[in-house]
Scaffold this active site. Structure first.
Site, PDB file in Angstrom:
ATOM      1  N   ASP A  11     -40.797 -39.906   3.488  1.00  0.00           N
ATOM      2  CA  ASP A  11     -39.393 -39.385   3.528  1.00  0.00           C
ATOM      3  C   ASP A  11     -38.319 -40.776   3.952  1.00  0.00           C
ATOM      4  O   ASP A  11     -38.549 -41.285   4.157  1.00  0.00           O
ATOM      5  CB  ASP A  11     -39.941 -38.825   5.213  1.00  0.00           C
ATOM      6  CG  ASP A  11     -38.601 -38.355   6.098  1.00  0.00           C
ATOM      7  OD1 ASP A  11     -37.932 -37.554   5.284  1.00  0.00           O
ATOM      8  OD2 ASP A  11     -37.853 -39.074   6.861  1.00  0.00           O
ATOM      9  N   GLU A  59     -39.119 -38.520  -1.601  1.00  0.00           N
ATOM     10  CA  GLU A  59     -37.265 -38.165  -0.935  1.00  0.00           C
ATOM     11  C   GLU A  59     -36.564 -39.051  -1.087  1.00  0.00           C
ATOM     12  O   GLU A  59     -36.128 -40.128  -0.665  1.00  0.00           O
ATOM     13  CB  GLU A  59     -37.884 -37.629   0.203  1.00  0.00           C
ATOM     14  CG  GLU A  59     -36.730 -36.641   0.820  1.00  0.00           C
ATOM     15  CD  GLU A  59     -36.262 -36.798   2.026  1.00  0.00           C
ATOM     16  OE1 GLU A  59     -35.006 -36.479   2.672  1.00  0.00           O
ATOM     17  OE2 GLU A  59     -36.065 -37.254   2.662  1.00  0.00           O
TER      18      GLU A  59
END
Length: 648
Positions: free
Chosen positions: A315, A369
């Site tokens: 993330d 990401e």
């Protein structure tokens, strides 16, 4: 009264690796471990708190008294405090009472605890990750499922809101109950993998799991570590891979968490320009501290080893790599070369990818990401890359959604939003994400991003899905988008499964299932999905008709498919140039009645052996409105038919 005894699990080599940032199995050493000393069973505790004046273990076994069970500092300058307490058993609640250099007493949960209580100032729970796995067959073949030459279609979900307890919607389902519902659904829909939004322990539900306090603990909201393992085991036994969201980018400032762990900035960077995240009001790991690197890479290893995860989606990589992320001029300090790249974070990510791929090989995959154009994210570290297996294709996502919001009358002015991705789609190994981030915070659900009335919205979304599933790259779809969830995602409630009684929702779900089947079973759509040999434009510039045509090609010469998108609400008779030896058959039409379309047939009505737009012959077919059509090359079949006809 002090019943703590000297005891250690650390060797000198462990300490050396820890301090060098090269110890990747710290969960075997730190934390609470069942042990025995002088024939007496108990628990060994160890914690890193180099700036502490005193450390003790407090819990429900000593009335949370910080004077009773004091740990010993190691002699080697490692900053590790350790000791053995006799008589403790599974289920014991505990924390570390840490006296800081300034005399403050901090009560900290164990950074390596395997379970936590479920409350704001949660204590650690002495537990185990022992589980008798039954996924040997999957583990032996999963390298075939995670290779870049395999189909990878991911269903992203939030366990707490995918489905709730039917009798009491306020209650979560247990991991085991989720398994009974989720496994048959994923099999039916033919996704290859699921991706769980963070399931590590977190105190605040509205963070969706992205503000983690217990990095080694499966959140107890949904059950025990073994309950989560059962869910993963069941998915594996049904040939479904599991990707976990992993958050090495930041952590919250909860009093029992990592922030100021021993009274100093231990896990976070002391300089707020590097150590505090202005958007999330959280703290950023100090990637230049070796012990922190050991902690984080060990955490990644833990989920891959103990929980048999098949991949980690990392993330907020953009925020990690950029010193100026979400900061104004003067709020960040350039690196030693005057640039905005966080060199320590980049090195950490390279070391993380190197370590996990060395340990697990190509049986696992790491996915970034990352929303910027940071170079070489998915290139090998030894070639100067960051080493990820894949990267989210955020540019494709933004351009595509922006295009489908437009009135078809105006789409000719935005035509190349859908062709632009082909200019860079082989720069990295891309995954196309339609994720949770696109259906929250007032952005509306995916179906309501589409232009038009109800019929047009569903037709547009069906066409978008044809485009997505036939485009080069891996796929990711957030839960509910497969059937056209109308409300924005709400983490407090279940998806609106009742919508499936309506034909438009049921038809959309069936289309996604059929597209998954096509993607998984036809090699042309995945063999070369990260190679230029797998894609060819036939028509990229028909601005006036908003028509797009491209080929997807496998490794065999005759293994090819043609995809046609008509992104206007008009039925169009369309002529297409093809090679002389090719013959084509329509195998999927998103406007078909079974998908709740208008039922306009995409029939090939003419085949001419004369040059057309540089091709040796042409075919003509009628294009249904706002539709995606897939044609399969059928040379062998047509050749056999012609031979039979000749004999007659």
């Amino acid at each position: 009264m002090n019943s703590v005894k000297t005891y250690t699990l650390f060797t000198d080599h462990d300490i050396y690796l820890f301090k060098e940032g090269k110890h990747y199995k710290l969960y075997d050493k730190f934390g609470a471990h069942s042990a025995e000393k002088d024939g007496i069973p108990g628990v060994y505790f160890s914690v890193w708190a180099p700036n502490a004046k005193k450390v003790s273990v407090i819990g429900n076994f000593n009335n949370w008294n910080s004077k009773d069970h004091i740990l010993f500092p190691r002699w080697d300058g490692s900053g590790i405090w350790e000791g053995f307490i006799a008589g403790l058993t599974w289920g014991t609640l505990y924390k570390y009472a840490i006296e800081t250099a300034g005399g403050e007493i901090l009560e900290k949960s164990d950074p390596y605890a395997l379970s936590w209580e479920q409350n704001i100032q949660a204590a650690s729970l002495f537990s185990t990750t022992w589980y008798e796995w039954d996924d040997k067959e999957w583990m032996g073949k999963r390298w075939k499922k995670n290779t870049l030459k395999a189909p990878l279609s991911v269903y992203e979900l939030h366990i707490g809101s995918w489905m709730r307890n039917e009798d009491d919607p306020e209650k979560f389902l247990n991991y085991r109950d989720i398994a009974k519902k989720l496994v048959p659904y994923i099999k039916k829909m033919e996704f290859t993998h699921v991706e769980f939004m963070p399931i590590m322990e977190y105190p605040y539900d509205p963070s969706w799991g992205y503000q983690i306090t217990g990095f080694f603990a499966a959140t107890s909201r949904f059950g025990s570590p073994q309950d989560l393992m059962f869910l993963i085991d069941e998915l594996h036994r049904n040939d479904i891979g599991v990707i976990l969201d992993w958050v090495p980018s930041h952590f919250p400032g909860d009093a029992n968490g990592l922030h100021r762990f021993d009274g100093s900035y231990l896990y976070e960077h002391e300089d707020p320009r590097k150590g505090f995240h202005p958007d999330w009001k959280s703290y950023i790991f100090n990637y230049g501290r070796n012990e922190v690197k050991s902690f984080l890479i060990s955490n990644a290893m833990f989920w891959l080893e103990r929980y048999h995860a098949d991949g980690l989606r990392v993330d907020a990589v953009t925020s990690m790599l950029h010193l100026d992320y979400s900061r104004n001029e003067g709020e960040w300090e350039p690196n030693i070369y005057g640039g905005n790249v966080n060199l320590e974070a980049k090195t950490f990510l390279q070391e993380f990818n190197t370590a996990v791929y060395k340990e697990f090989g190509d049986t696992i995959i790491t996915i970034a990401e990352e929303s910027s154009d940071f170079p070489m994210l998915t290139k090998p570290v030894h070639n100067g890359g960051v080493g990820f297996g894949m990267k989210w294709m955020m540019g494709w996502m933004h351009d595509t959604l922006d295009y489908f919001k437009k009135d078809p009358i105006d789409r000719k002015f935005y035509h190349h939003k859908l062709t632009f991705a082909s200019m860079y789609m082989y720069n990295e190994n891309y995954m196309m994400p339609l994720s949770h981030d696109e259906v929250v915070h007032g952005k509306s659900s995916l179906i309501y991003k589409m232009f038009g009335d109800e019929w047009q919205k569903f037709a547009n979304l069906r066409a978008l899905y044809v485009y997505m599933f036939t485009h080069p790259g891996a796929k990711l779809l957030f839960m509910g988008d497969e059937f056209g969830q109308t409300n924005e995602w709400n983490f407090k409630k279940s998806l609106d499964w009742h919508l499936l009684v309506y034909p438009v929702h049921n038809g959309l779900q069936k289309l996604v299932k059929d597209l998954n089947h096509l993607y998984r079973n036809e090699t042309a759509f995945y063999e070369n999905q990260f190679s230029p040999e797998g894609f060819e434009w036939i028509q990229a510039d028909d601005v006036d008709n908003s028509v797009y045509i491209y080929l997807r090609k496998g490794q065999r010469k005759d293994d090819s498919y043609m995809v046609i998108l008509n992104l206007t609400p008009r039925v169009i008779d369309y002529k297409i140039g093809v090679t002389a030896a090719s013959h084509w058959e329509v195998i999927l039409n998103s406007d078909d009645e079974q998908y709740a379309g208008s039922g306009v047939k995409a029939d090939i009505f003419n085949e001419q052996y004369e040059e057309y737009l540089g091709h040796q012959k042409s075919i003509s077919l009628n294009l249904p409105p706002l539709a995606g059509i897939v044609l399969k090359r059928q040379d062998k079949k047509f050749k056999q038919n012609r031979i039979k006809h000749h004999k007659r």
